[in-house]
Design a protein around this motif. Structure first.
Motif, mmCIF file in Angstrom:
data_model
loop_
_atom_site.group_PDB
_atom_site.id
_atom_site.type_symbol
_atom_site.label_atom_id
_atom_site.label_comp_id
_atom_site.label_asym_id
_atom_site.label_seq_id
_atom_site.Cartn_x
_atom_site.Cartn_y
_atom_site.Cartn_z
ATOM 1 N N MET A 1 0.838 -1.199 0.000
ATOM 2 C CA MET A 1 0.000 0.000 0.000
ATOM 3 C C MET A 1 0.875 1.252 0.000
ATOM 4 O O MET A 1 1.820 1.359 0.775
ATOM 5 N N LYS A 2 0.551 2.194 -0.893
ATOM 6 C CA LYS A 2 1.280 3.447 -0.946
ATOM 7 C C LYS A 2 0.913 4.304 0.267
ATOM 8 O O LYS A 2 -0.231 4.346 0.698
ATOM 9 N N ARG A 3 1.908 4.991 0.807
ATOM 10 C CA ARG A 3 1.700 5.882 1.940
ATOM 11 C C ARG A 3 1.976 7.316 1.505
ATOM 12 O O ARG A 3 3.032 7.609 0.947
ATOM 13 N N VAL A 4 1.004 8.204 1.787
ATOM 14 C CA VAL A 4 1.106 9.611 1.384
ATOM 15 C C VAL A 4 1.043 10.483 2.626
ATOM 16 O O VAL A 4 0.133 10.337 3.451
ATOM 17 N N GLN A 26 -9.526 6.506 -1.767
ATOM 18 C CA GLN A 26 -10.270 5.796 -2.801
ATOM 19 C C GLN A 26 -9.317 5.052 -3.737
ATOM 20 O O GLN A 26 -9.665 4.003 -4.299
ATOM 21 N N ALA A 27 -8.110 5.591 -3.895
ATOM 22 C CA ALA A 27 -7.102 4.929 -4.721
ATOM 23 C C ALA A 27 -6.415 3.787 -3.975
ATOM 24 O O ALA A 27 -5.577 3.081 -4.555
ATOM 25 N N GLY A 28 -6.759 3.632 -2.693
ATOM 26 C CA GLY A 28 -6.180 2.547 -1.906
ATOM 27 C C GLY A 28 -4.919 2.915 -1.162
ATOM 28 O O GLY A 28 -4.172 2.037 -0.725
ATOM 29 N N TYR A 29 -4.671 4.217 -0.982
ATOM 30 C CA TYR A 29 -3.455 4.666 -0.316
ATOM 31 C C TYR A 29 -3.725 4.973 1.152
ATOM 32 O O TYR A 29 -4.832 5.366 1.534
ATOM 33 N N GLU A 290 -4.688 14.438 -6.812
ATOM 34 C CA GLU A 290 -4.970 13.803 -8.105
ATOM 35 C C GLU A 290 -3.689 13.519 -8.881
ATOM 36 O O GLU A 290 -3.567 12.474 -9.550
ATOM 37 N N GLN A 291 -2.718 14.415 -8.782
ATOM 38 C CA GLN A 291 -1.448 14.198 -9.488
ATOM 39 C C GLN A 291 -0.676 13.020 -8.906
ATOM 40 O O GLN A 291 -0.011 12.284 -9.638
ATOM 41 N N ILE A 292 -0.757 12.839 -7.610
ATOM 42 C CA ILE A 292 -0.078 11.702 -6.990
ATOM 43 C C ILE A 292 -0.709 10.395 -7.441
ATOM 44 O O ILE A 292 -0.008 9.423 -7.785
ATOM 45 N N VAL A 293 -2.027 10.351 -7.480
ATOM 46 C CA VAL A 293 -2.710 9.143 -7.952
ATOM 47 C C VAL A 293 -2.338 8.866 -9.408
ATOM 48 O O VAL A 293 -2.022 7.725 -9.777
ATOM 49 N N ALA A 294 -2.354 9.902 -10.238
ATOM 50 C CA ALA A 294 -2.016 9.731 -11.655
ATOM 51 C C ALA A 294 -0.568 9.263 -11.822
ATOM 52 O O ALA A 294 -0.265 8.449 -12.707
#
Length: 307
Positions: A1-4, A26-29, A290-294
Motif C-alpha cells: 500500500m502506498k503511503r502519502v 479511494q485509490a487505496g493509499y 490527483e497528481q499523486i494518484v495519476a
C-alpha cells in the motif's frame, strides 16, 4: 500500500483536506497528516516511511529528502516551487511537481486589489488616482500574469508584458503589447505587477536603476517572491522618489524600517496572501492529490519541475 504524507505547517482548509484524503483513500493509499508542526524534527520523522509527500510552503531540503528513504514523488500544492530542493530530488531519482494554475485567480485578484488600495491612498481618506487609462506592466505571463492582464483590461487599463516564454503572436488573443526588454517594461509602466520566479537571473533584479526608470507616480505590486527585489534599492527609491509606491504580500527584510518611514507609499501584508482563499486552497490541494494518484497509477509526470 502506498503511503502519502500531507505535511503542512500552515494547514489546508478542512474542506480541502477532506477531499484530498477521499481521493487518496479511494485509490487505496494510506494517508498520514502532519499539521501545524512545531519543529523540523517532526517532519523528518514523519517522512521516513512515505512514498509521496504533499506540502504547501514547507521547506523540502536535502535533510528532509535524506530522511525520506521511500519517497518517490513530492508535490508542492501551488505554482511556486522554490521551497523544493530540485537538485537533490533529481539526484535521488524523486519526482518533484507543482500544481500550476490552481491559485491563479486568487493571486491575480489580490494583485489588482493591491493596485486599487495603493492608488486610493490605502483608503485613508486622501485623494487618489483612477486606474482607467493607466498602463500596467505584467512581468511574467503565466497563468497569473494573463489573468491580471484580463482583469486590468476590464478596468480600462492598457496592458504591456514581458516574459521569456511569450512572443508577440502568442499574446495577440489577449490584446497585450509585448515589449522588447526589461528596461522598456519599467519605463512604460504606471503600475508594474511582478509574477516572476526567484532564480539566479531574477534575484535582486528589480533594483534601483530599473525602478527609477518608471514614470512619476508609479507603483510596483509584488505577489511573486521577496528575493526578486533589491531591498537596498527599494529603500533608496522610496527615499529619492517621493512619488513612488510599493506594495507586496511578502514583507522585505527591512519591512519595519520602510513601514515606519513611508506611510501611504509602502505596504506589506503580515503574511503571504496570494493563495489564501477557500477556492484556491481546495483547488491546489485536490490537484496535488490527483497528481499523486495519476503518477502512481499511470506514470503521469505532466507537472514535473525537476529534470
Amino acid at each position: 500500500m502506498k503511503r502519502v504524507l500531507i505535511a503542512t505547517e500552515k494547514p489546508f482548509a478542512p474542506a480541502a483536506v477532506n477531499q484530498m484524503v477521499g481521493i487518496l483513500e479511494q485509490a487505496g493509499y494510506e494517508v498520514k497528516r502532519l499539521e501545524k508542526y512545531a519543529s523540523k524534527a517532526e517532519l523528518l520523522d514523519a517522512v521516513k516511511d512515505v512514498n509521496a509527500l504533499i506540502v504547501r510552503s514547507d521547506i523540502v531540503d536535502r535533510a528532509v529528502l535524506d530522511a525520506a528513504k521511500e519517497l518517490q514523488v513530492v508535490v508542492r500544492a501551488g505554482s511556486g516551487f522554490d521551497n523544493l530542493d530540485l537538485v537533490t530530488c533529481t539526484e535521488k531519482g524523486m519526482v518533484a511537481m507543482n500544481t500550476p494554475g490552481q491559485n491563479s485567480n486568487a493571486v491575480a485578484e489580490l494583485a489588482i486589489g493591491m493596485m486599487i488600495f495603493m492608488s486610493r491612498g490605502q483608503f485613508k481618506g486622501v485623494s487618489g488616482t483612477e486606474l482607467k487609462g493607466k498602463t500596467i506592466g505584467v512581468y511574467g505571463c503565466g497563468n497569473i500574469g494573463r489573468r491580471v492582464a484580463r482583469i486590468a483590461q476590464g478596468l480600462g487599463m492598457k496592458v504591456i508584458a514581458l516574459d521569456p516564454c511569450i512572443t508577440k503572436v502568442s499574446m495577440e488573443p489577449y490584446d497585450v503589447k509585448v515589449v522588447q526588454n526589461v528596461a522598456e517594461l519599467f519605463s512604460e509602466s504606471d503600475f508594474l505587477s511582478l509574477h516572476i520566479p526567484a532564480n539566479e537571473k531574477t534575484k535582486k533584479s528589480v533594483n534601483f536603476d530599473m525602478m527609477n526608470k518608471m514614470p512619476k507616480g508609479a507603483t510596483i505590486i509584488n505577489t511573486a517572491r521577496k528575493e526578486v527585489i533589491d531591498e537596498d534599492g527599494l529603500k533608496k527609491m522610496l527615499e529619492e522618489r517621493p512619488d513612488f509606491k510599493y506594495i507586496s504580500d511578502i514583507a522585505p527584510t527591512n519591512h519595519d524600517e520602510l513601514a515606519g518611514k513611508f506611510d501611504f507609499r509602502y505596504y506589506s501584508t503580515p503574511k503571504k496572501q496570494g493563495a489564501e482563499t477557500s477556492e484556491a486552497n481546495v483547488n491546489a490541494g485536490v490537484a496535488a492529490a490527483e497528481q499523486i494518484v495519476a503518477f502512481f497509477e499511470s506514470g503521469d509526470q505532466a507537472y514535473r519541475v525537476n529534470k
